[in-house]
Design an enzyme around this catalytic site. Structure first.
Site, short mmCIF file in Angstrom:
data_model
loop_
_atom_site.label_atom_id
_atom_site.label_comp_id
_atom_site.label_asym_id
_atom_site.label_seq_id
_atom_site.Cartn_x
_atom_site.Cartn_y
_atom_site.Cartn_z
N THR A 14 51.08 -15.75 1.12
CA THR A 14 50.89 -14.55 1.92
C THR A 14 51.87 -13.47 1.50
O THR A 14 52.09 -12.50 2.22
CB THR A 14 51.09 -14.85 3.42
OG1 THR A 14 52.39 -15.43 3.59
CG2 THR A 14 50.07 -15.83 3.92
N SER A 255 63.21 -12.73 5.32
CA SER A 255 61.76 -12.78 5.39
C SER A 255 61.15 -11.85 4.38
O SER A 255 61.82 -11.01 3.79
CB SER A 255 61.27 -12.40 6.79
OG SER A 255 61.26 -11.01 6.91
N LYS A 256 59.87 -12.03 4.19
CA LYS A 256 59.18 -11.24 3.18
C LYS A 256 59.18 -9.77 3.56
O LYS A 256 59.14 -8.90 2.70
CB LYS A 256 57.74 -11.73 3.07
CG LYS A 256 57.67 -13.14 2.54
CD LYS A 256 56.28 -13.72 2.65
CE LYS A 256 56.31 -15.20 2.27
NZ LYS A 256 55.05 -15.86 2.50
N ARG A 257 59.20 -9.50 4.81
CA ARG A 257 59.14 -8.12 5.26
C ARG A 257 60.36 -7.32 4.85
O ARG A 257 60.27 -6.14 4.56
CB ARG A 257 59.05 -8.06 6.80
CG ARG A 257 57.80 -8.65 7.37
CD ARG A 257 57.77 -8.35 8.86
NE ARG A 257 59.05 -8.72 9.48
CZ ARG A 257 59.25 -9.86 10.09
NH1 ARG A 257 58.30 -10.75 10.16
NH2 ARG A 257 60.43 -10.13 10.63
N LEU A 258 61.51 -7.98 4.89
CA LEU A 258 62.75 -7.26 4.67
C LEU A 258 62.87 -6.59 3.30
O LEU A 258 63.69 -5.70 3.10
CB LEU A 258 63.95 -8.19 4.88
CG LEU A 258 64.66 -8.02 6.22
CD1 LEU A 258 63.65 -7.94 7.36
CD2 LEU A 258 65.62 -9.17 6.46
#
Length: 491
Positions: A14, A255-258
Site C-alpha cells: 500500500t 509511517s508511510k505518510r510522514l
RNA sequence: GCCCCCAUCGUCUAGCCAGGCCUAGGACGUCGGCCUUUCAAGCCGGUAACGCGGGUUCGAAUCCCGCUGGGGGCACCA
C-alpha cells in the site's frame, strides 16, 4: 528436536517499503539465516482499495537492494504458494466456513452504517465500544430474513465466549496476558467475502508452516484474537516474537505518510545497503557491548532474538550518516569503482550526466570522486561538494560576500588567469605553483588568495583541496571561471 | 476512555534475568583543541543518563509496589 525454522515477512503493498518495515524484514531474515531456515515473503494485499502491483514490485526490489533474499515468495514461487493473499481467497473462504461449523465464528448481518451508529452511541456515553452482539445467536429464520433483504453477512469470530485469559508467549516479551472481557468479537471476513488481516494471517501462517511469527509490536494486541482462531481451528500457533516499534524523531511510529521514511528515498540519496544493515542491527539490538561495525556474516552468526530490546527505538539519522560515511570510506579504498557507479547514478538522476555514459565520463567522475575523497559520506554529497564539476558555478551568496568583495580581488583573479593561461596544461603542482607564487609576489598570505579563487571556481567555501580541484577542472574552465568572476565582481 | 507494552546520557545502547566488580561503559551528536588553503576525514579532550516515591536488603540502575511519562492497539486497515 531439530525443527525447521520457517519465517516470513508479510508486506502490504500500500506504499513504498518504509524504514520500519525494512528493519523488521532484516531481523526476520537474520533470524532465518542464523537458523539456516527458510525465508518467505508474503504479500498481504487483502486491502484491495489501497494495494497495487507497482508497490509490490518496489517492495521486492527494495528488499533485494538491501541485500535480502528469500526461498519462497510471489516472484520466486515455492511449495506453499501462492504467496499473494488475493490469490488465496478460496482458502480463506474454506477455513471461514470451517470456523463457523466448529462454532468459532458466525455470520453478522449488521451493516457498516449500523455499526457506526453503535460506535457513536458508545462514544457519546463515554463507554468503550463493544459490538452489541446482535447477530451472535441468530436463529436460522432470522438469517434467512436478512438474506432475503439482500444483506450479505460479514463473519465474526467468537471471542467473548472465551472464559479465561489468553496468554501470549512472546520470544522477546515473555508472557503477556489478555483478559477476554476486553476482547471483542471481531470481523474476519468482509461482507464481500474478502478476508481481513487477522484471519488471512492465521490461515497463511498455518498453511505455510511458519514456525516463527516475527512482526512489529503493533501486532501484539492482535495476537490473542489470532490465538483464539488457532485454537478453534485446532491448529498449533507459531512461536511469536514482537519487535519494538521504530519511532521517528517526533517519537511517533514511523509511517508511510510522514514521508522520507521510504527505504527508496535513502537509496536514491546514495546510502549504502551495507551501512543500512549495520545500522539496523543497532536498533533494538546490540551484538556486542563496545562495538558498532559488523560484517553481515557476524550479524548472522550473533543474532539471537531473545536479545532484542523491548522498548521503542528512535531512528537516529545522524548516526546513520556517520556509519554510511565509514562504509563509504572503506569502499573508496577497496572498491572505488562502486563509489564511481554511485556517483554516476546520482548525477544521472539530476540530469548532469546522460543516460548512456562513456568511458570518458566515468574517468572524469572517477577523478572528481578522488578529489572529493572522504567528503562523500552519502552519494548525494557528490553534488553538495562537487556539483560545479558538472555544471556552471552556482554562487553561495555568503561565500561571495566573504571572499569576493575585496576591491583588489578582480585584479588578482585576472592576474592568476593570465598566468595559468600562458602555461601548458594544469597539473595540481602547476596550479599550486601559480597560486603560491602570485600570492608571494603580492606580499600576501597564500590563503588570502586561495579562498577567493576557490569561491570563483566552485561558488563554495567548502570542498576539495583547491589544487586538486583546479587540476580536475582543467585549464580552460579554470581560466574562464576566474575571468567571469573577476568581471562580475567589478560591478 | 479502555487494553497492552516500555522506561539508563539529546539519540542508539551495555549493565538488570543470577543485587556489591558501576564514583554507570561504548557509539552518534554536541562543545573545545590539534592538523590544515576551506570543508570533510583523522587524532586528543570535555559534556551528558539510572524518571519520581515507597519498600526488600548490610548493600539496588539491577528485585517488589505505586505514581508519572512515553509508545502501541482498540476498523468490513495492515
Amino acid at each position: 528436536m531439530a525443527v525447521t525454522v520457517r519465517t516470513r515477512y508479510a508486506g502490504s503493498p500500500t506504499g513504498y517499503l518504509h524504514i520500519g518495515g525494512a528493519w523488521n524484514c532484516f531481523f526476520v531474515w537474520l533470524f532465518a539465516r542464523h537458523h539456516a531456515g527458510v525465508m518467505v515473503i508474503r504479500i498481504e494485499d487483502t486491502d484491495r482499495a489501497r494495494s497495487t502491483q507497482e508497490y509490490e514490485q518496489t517492495i521486492l526490489e527494495d528488499l533485494r537492494w538491501l541485500g535480502l533474499d528469500w526461498e519462497e515468495g510471489p516472484d520466486v514461487g515455492g511449495p506453499f504458494g501462492p504467496y499473494r493473499q488475493t490469490e488465496r481467497f478460496d482458502l480463506y473462504g474454506r477455513y471461514a466456513r470451517e470456523l463457523i461449523e466448529r462454532g468459532g465464528a458466525y455470520p453478522c448481518y449488521c451493516t457498516p452504517g449500523e455499526l457506526e451508529t453503535e460506535r457513536r452511541r458508545a462514544q457519546q456515553r463515554r463507554l468503550p465500544y463493544r459490538y452489541s452482539g446482535r447477530c451472535r445467536e441468530l436463529l436460522p429464520a432470522e438469517r434467512a430474513a436478512s438474506e432475503a433483504e439482500g444483506r450479505r453477512p460479514a463473519i465474526r469470530v467468537r471471542i467473548r465466549d472465551v472464559g479465561r485469559s489468553i496468554v501470549v508467549e512472546d520470544l522477546v516479551r515473555g508472557q503477556v496476558e489478555f483478559s477476554p472481557e476486553h476482547l471483542d468479537d471481531y470481523i474476519i471476513v468482509r461482507s464481500d467475502g474478502s478476508p481481513l488481516y487477522n484471519f488471512a494471517n492465521v490461515v497463511d501462517d498455518h498453511l505455510m508452516e511458519i514456525s516463527h511469527s516475527i512482526r512489529g509490536a503493533e501486532h501484539l494486541s492482535n495476537t490473542p484474537k489470532q490465538l483464539v482462531m488457532y485454537e478453534a481451528l485446532g491448529w498449533t500457533p507459531p512461536l511469536f516474537a514482537h519487535l519494538p516499534v521504530i519511532l521517528g524523531t517526533d517519537r511517533k511510529k514511523l509511517s508511510k505518510r510522514l514521508g522520507d521514511t521510504a527505504l527508496r528515498d535513502y537509496r536514491r540519496q546514495g546510502y549504502l545497503p551495507e551501512a543500512l544493515r549495520n545500522f539496523f542491527a543497532l536498533m533494538g539490538w546490540y551484538p556486542e557491548e563496545d562495538r558498532e561495525m559488523y560484517t553481515l556474516e557476524e550479524l548472522i552468526a550473533k543474532f539471537r532474538i531473545e536479545e532484542i530490546g523491548r522498548s521503542p527505538a528512535v531512528f537516529d539519522l545522524s548516526k546513520l550518516n556517520w556509519m554510511n560515511g565509514v562504509y563509504m570510506r572503506q569502499m573508496m579504498e577497496r572498491d572505488s569503482y562502486r563509489v564511481v557507479d554511485l556517483a554516476v547514478s546520482i548525477l544521472q538522476q539530476h540530469g548532469l550526466l546522460p543516460e548512456e555514459v562513456t568511458e570518458a565520463h566515468r574517468t572524469y567522475v572517477a577523478r572528481v570522486v578522488e578529489a572529493l575523497g572522504d567528503r562523500i559520506k552519502v552519494g548525494e554529497d557528490v553534488l553538495t561538494y562537487g556539483d560545479f564539476f558538472f555544471r556552471d558555478v552556482a554562487f553561495d551568496p555568503a561565500a561571495v560576500e566573504r571572499y569576493l568583495r575585496d576591491p583588489q580581488v578582480p585584479a588578482l583573479l585576472t592576474a592568476l588567469a593570465e598566468r595559468i593561461e600562458s602555461g601548458d596544461g594544469l597539473s595540481r603542482q602547476a596550479a599550486e605553483e601559480a597560486v603560491r607564487r602570485l600570492a608571494e609576489e603580492r606580499g600576501m598570505h597564500s590563503r588570502e588568495l586561495i579562498h577567493p579563487v576557490r569561491v570563483a571556481l566552485s561558488g563554495k567555501t567548502a570542498g576539495p583541496g583547491l589544487f586538486e580541484l583546479m587540476e580536475v577542472l582543467g585549464r580552460e574552465r579554470v581560466v574562464g571561471r576566474l575571468r567571469a568572476a573577476a568581471a562580475s565582481t567589478v560591478v
